[in-house]
Design an enzyme around this catalytic site. Structure first.
Site, PDB file in Angstrom:
ATOM      1  N   HIS A 117      56.680  32.470  66.108  1.00  0.00           N
ATOM      2  CA  HIS A 117      57.419  33.080  64.999  1.00  0.00           C
ATOM      3  C   HIS A 117      56.863  32.455  63.712  1.00  0.00           C
ATOM      4  O   HIS A 117      56.441  31.303  63.712  1.00  0.00           O
ATOM      5  CB  HIS A 117      58.896  32.708  65.182  1.00  0.00           C
ATOM      6  CG  HIS A 117      59.846  33.334  64.215  1.00  0.00           C
ATOM      7  ND1 HIS A 117      59.991  32.888  62.920  1.00  0.00           N
ATOM      8  CD2 HIS A 117      60.711  34.374  64.346  1.00  0.00           C
ATOM      9  CE1 HIS A 117      60.922  33.623  62.312  1.00  0.00           C
ATOM     10  NE2 HIS A 117      61.363  34.525  63.154  1.00  0.00           N
ATOM     11  N   ASP A 194      59.820  24.865  69.219  1.00  0.00           N
ATOM     12  CA  ASP A 194      60.719  25.847  68.617  1.00  0.00           C
ATOM     13  C   ASP A 194      61.575  26.431  69.741  1.00  0.00           C
ATOM     14  O   ASP A 194      61.109  27.246  70.540  1.00  0.00           O
ATOM     15  CB  ASP A 194      59.869  26.930  67.931  1.00  0.00           C
ATOM     16  CG  ASP A 194      60.714  28.101  67.440  1.00  0.00           C
ATOM     17  OD1 ASP A 194      61.906  28.170  67.780  1.00  0.00           O
ATOM     18  OD2 ASP A 194      60.154  28.953  66.730  1.00  0.00           O
ATOM     19  N   GLN A 197      64.800  30.622  70.714  1.00  0.00           N
ATOM     20  CA  GLN A 197      65.125  31.639  71.724  1.00  0.00           C
ATOM     21  C   GLN A 197      65.444  31.015  73.078  1.00  0.00           C
ATOM     22  O   GLN A 197      65.679  31.745  74.049  1.00  0.00           O
ATOM     23  CB  GLN A 197      63.965  32.632  71.881  1.00  0.00           C
ATOM     24  CG  GLN A 197      63.676  33.435  70.627  1.00  0.00           C
ATOM     25  CD  GLN A 197      64.830  34.374  70.240  1.00  0.00           C
ATOM     26  OE1 GLN A 197      65.657  34.734  71.062  1.00  0.00           O
ATOM     27  NE2 GLN A 197      64.867  34.749  68.977  1.00  0.00           N
ATOM     28  N   LYS A 220      71.988  32.293  66.746  1.00  0.00           N
ATOM     29  CA  LYS A 220      71.469  33.051  67.894  1.00  0.00           C
ATOM     30  C   LYS A 220      72.205  32.676  69.180  1.00  0.00           C
ATOM     31  O   LYS A 220      71.930  33.222  70.243  1.00  0.00           O
ATOM     32  CB  LYS A 220      69.973  32.769  68.068  1.00  0.00           C
ATOM     33  CG  LYS A 220      69.125  33.324  66.929  1.00  0.00           C
ATOM     34  CD  LYS A 220      67.668  32.999  67.156  1.00  0.00           C
ATOM     35  CE  LYS A 220      66.825  33.158  65.920  1.00  0.00           C
ATOM     36  NZ  LYS A 220      66.576  34.534  65.541  1.00  0.00           N
ATOM     37  N   CYS A 358      58.524  38.981  62.894  1.00  0.00           N
ATOM     38  CA  CYS A 358      58.057  37.721  62.275  1.00  0.00           C
ATOM     39  C   CYS A 358      56.992  37.068  63.139  1.00  0.00           C
ATOM     40  O   CYS A 358      56.988  35.834  63.308  1.00  0.00           O
ATOM     41  CB  CYS A 358      59.209  36.755  62.031  1.00  0.00           C
ATOM     42  SG  CYS A 358      60.420  37.380  60.881  1.00  0.00           S
TER      43      CYS A 358
HETATM   44  N1  PMP Z   1      61.666  30.802  65.932  1.00  0.00           N
HETATM   45  C1  PMP Z   1      61.981  31.806  66.739  1.00  0.00           C
HETATM   46  C2  PMP Z   1      61.325  31.901  68.086  1.00  0.00           C
HETATM   47  C3  PMP Z   1      62.915  32.760  66.337  1.00  0.00           C
HETATM   48  O1  PMP Z   1      63.243  33.767  67.139  1.00  0.00           O
HETATM   49  C4  PMP Z   1      63.515  32.628  65.065  1.00  0.00           C
HETATM   50  C5  PMP Z   1      64.515  33.650  64.554  1.00  0.00           C
HETATM   51  N2  PMP Z   1      64.103  34.973  64.735  1.00  0.00           N
HETATM   52  C6  PMP Z   1      63.163  31.544  64.268  1.00  0.00           C
HETATM   53  C7  PMP Z   1      62.239  30.649  64.737  1.00  0.00           C
HETATM   54  C8  PMP Z   1      63.776  31.337  62.935  1.00  0.00           C
HETATM   55  O2  PMP Z   1      65.130  31.059  63.060  1.00  0.00           O
HETATM   56  P1  PMP Z   1      66.074  31.024  61.804  1.00  0.00           P
HETATM   57  O3  PMP Z   1      65.833  32.302  61.049  1.00  0.00           O
HETATM   58  O4  PMP Z   1      67.437  30.953  62.392  1.00  0.00           O
HETATM   59  O5  PMP Z   1      65.717  29.822  61.006  1.00  0.00           O
END
Ligand code: PMP
Length: 403
Positions: A117, A194, A197, A220, A358
């Site tokens: 991401h 990270d 998910q 999430k 993203c």
């Molecule tokens: N990493 C991953 C794998 C994600 O799915 C997301 C959110 N889509 C993020 C980072 C970013 O998370 P946040 O917008 O809650 O900071």
């Protein structure tokens, strides 16, 4: 009673037909989380840590209690090495700007993967640009799994840092994270995982994983927005300079320089999101009540049924590996742009996401600008899968006529 009954959003008359398949972006919230946050504001709200009066003590206990709950839930090394942030993005930026500024120098290599991401890529790009260091992006295999040979090749560059996702938000790939962290540690790299998910869906044990940093977002995993976590090795956090300066994070403030509080306060400048932390603790209680194994089994099964149904329609390409995948189904329907598909699905009350998720480097490798993505969580059921398949069938019919 199903888990769905615990989520008030589905009781709203206007959401009568809501089939919510966008939990990878943000989850819905159970009544217990909403109530816990309301109760906190009704009964215990005050600024934390500084007050000696009863209400401030109650608020501080709630906040620190939430920290202890998070520490237990993810197997943190130490309760004080659980830093509350706004989310995964802020956790990654904290590490990039604090640890990274101190530990990454000109000529160094930071390893990332093509599955990341943007939140687990752009902070490292900014860091490397500033320091004259290099990003090495590990490739994926044809099926969307990580290319482990390329990962090993990247490690032969002796990187300072390996930043890798536990589970891909875009195509649901579950990385062999224990193996990746062990391989990175073998070459002396620091590891940032990270877990945005993963924490909502699988049992995490950061100490067993031996990751140096592990980040995730509350929103999430059934908790409110604006609360997230960075779990780390305490000795690494102790050695890091602060990220943000301000109240709460200091020991003594002189006219021209200051000394800093021990962790976790050093990394929690300003008034924290106490209500969010309380909500996150309630979300953890809820997930523990479901059992993380049952959560994963439930959404994997729905993902499997969705893939089976979509494949049955013909002309649908599913991204991501066959096995080693979470309840995220990313797909492309021949002749229907993902944005049109999402709009048609919305007309039937089916909420999916269409876009690059993203993850633009990944989309380039998949050879698409966007995919449609259905992501499952505790409140989804087989009827939701049927609605998805029915909606995609309808979209195919509409485009077969108009194109
Ligand atoms: N990493 C991953 C794998 C994600 O799915 C997301 C959110 N889509 C993020 C980072 C970013 O998370 P946040 O917008 O809650 O900071």
């Amino acid at each position: 009673m199903s888990w769905r009954d615990d989520f008030p959003v589905f009781d709203r008359p206007e959401n009568d037909r809501l089939v919510f398949l966008d939990s990878a972006a943000s989850s819905q919230k159970p009544r217990s989380v909403i109530d816990a946050v309301s109760k906190y504001y009704e009964e215990s709200n005050a600024n934390v840590h500084r007050g000696v009066y009863g209400l401030a003590v109650k608020a501080t206990e709630a906040y620190e209690g939430a920290r202890a709950k998070v520490a237990g839930f993810v197997g943190a090394y130490d309760k004080n090495a659980v830093i509350f942030t706004r989310g995964t993005t802020e956790s990654a930026n904290l590490v990039a700007f604090s640890w990274g500024r101190q530990n990454v120098a000109s000529g160094d290599v930071v390893v990332v993967t093509a599955l990341e991401h943007h939140s687990n890529l752009v902070p490292w790009q900014i860091l490397c640009e500033e320091k004259g260091a290099t990003i090495r992006m590990v490739e994926i295999n044809e099926d969307g799994s990580l290319d482990l040979q390329d990962f090993a090749k990247a490690l032969s560059l002796n990187p300072r840092l390996v930043a890798v996702s536990h589970i891909s938000n875009a195509i649901g790939t579950v990385n062999p994270i224990k193996r990746l962290v062990a391989m990175a540690r073998d070459v002396g790299a620091t590891t940032f995982v990270d877990g945005a998910q993963a924490a909502p869906h699988v049992q995490i044990d950061v100490s067993a994983l031996q990751a140096d940093f592990y980040a995730f977002s509350g929103h999430k995993m059934l908790a409110p927005m604006g609360i997230g976590v960075l779990v780390a090795r305490p000795e690494i956090l102790d050695a890091m300079p602060p990220f943000h300066g301000g109240g709460e994070m200091i020991k003594v403030v002189g006219d021209t320089s200051s000394t800093f509080a021990p962790i976790p306060s050093k990394f929690e400048a300003g008034t924290p999101n106490v209500g969010g932390a309380v909500g996150l603790a309630a979300a953890i209680d809820y997930l523990e009540g479901c059992g993380m194994e049952a959560v994963l089994k439930h959404e994997k099964e729905l993902g499997r049924l969705a893939i089976q149904g979509l494949q049955g329609l013909g002309g649908v390409k599913i991204f991501g590996p066959e096995s080693e995948r979470a309840g995220v189904v990313s797909f492309w329907v021949d002749g229907v742009h993902p944005h049109d598909l999402a709009t048609i699905l919305d007309e039937s009350g089916v909420a999916v996401r269409a876009g690059h998720h993203c993850a633009q480097p990944l989309m380039r490798r998949l050879g698409v600008s966007a995919t449609a993505r259905a992501s499952f969580y505790v409140y989804n059921d087989e009827k939701d899968v049927d609605a998805l398949i029915g909606g995609v069938r309808k979209a195919k019919e509409i485009f077969a006529i108009t194109v």
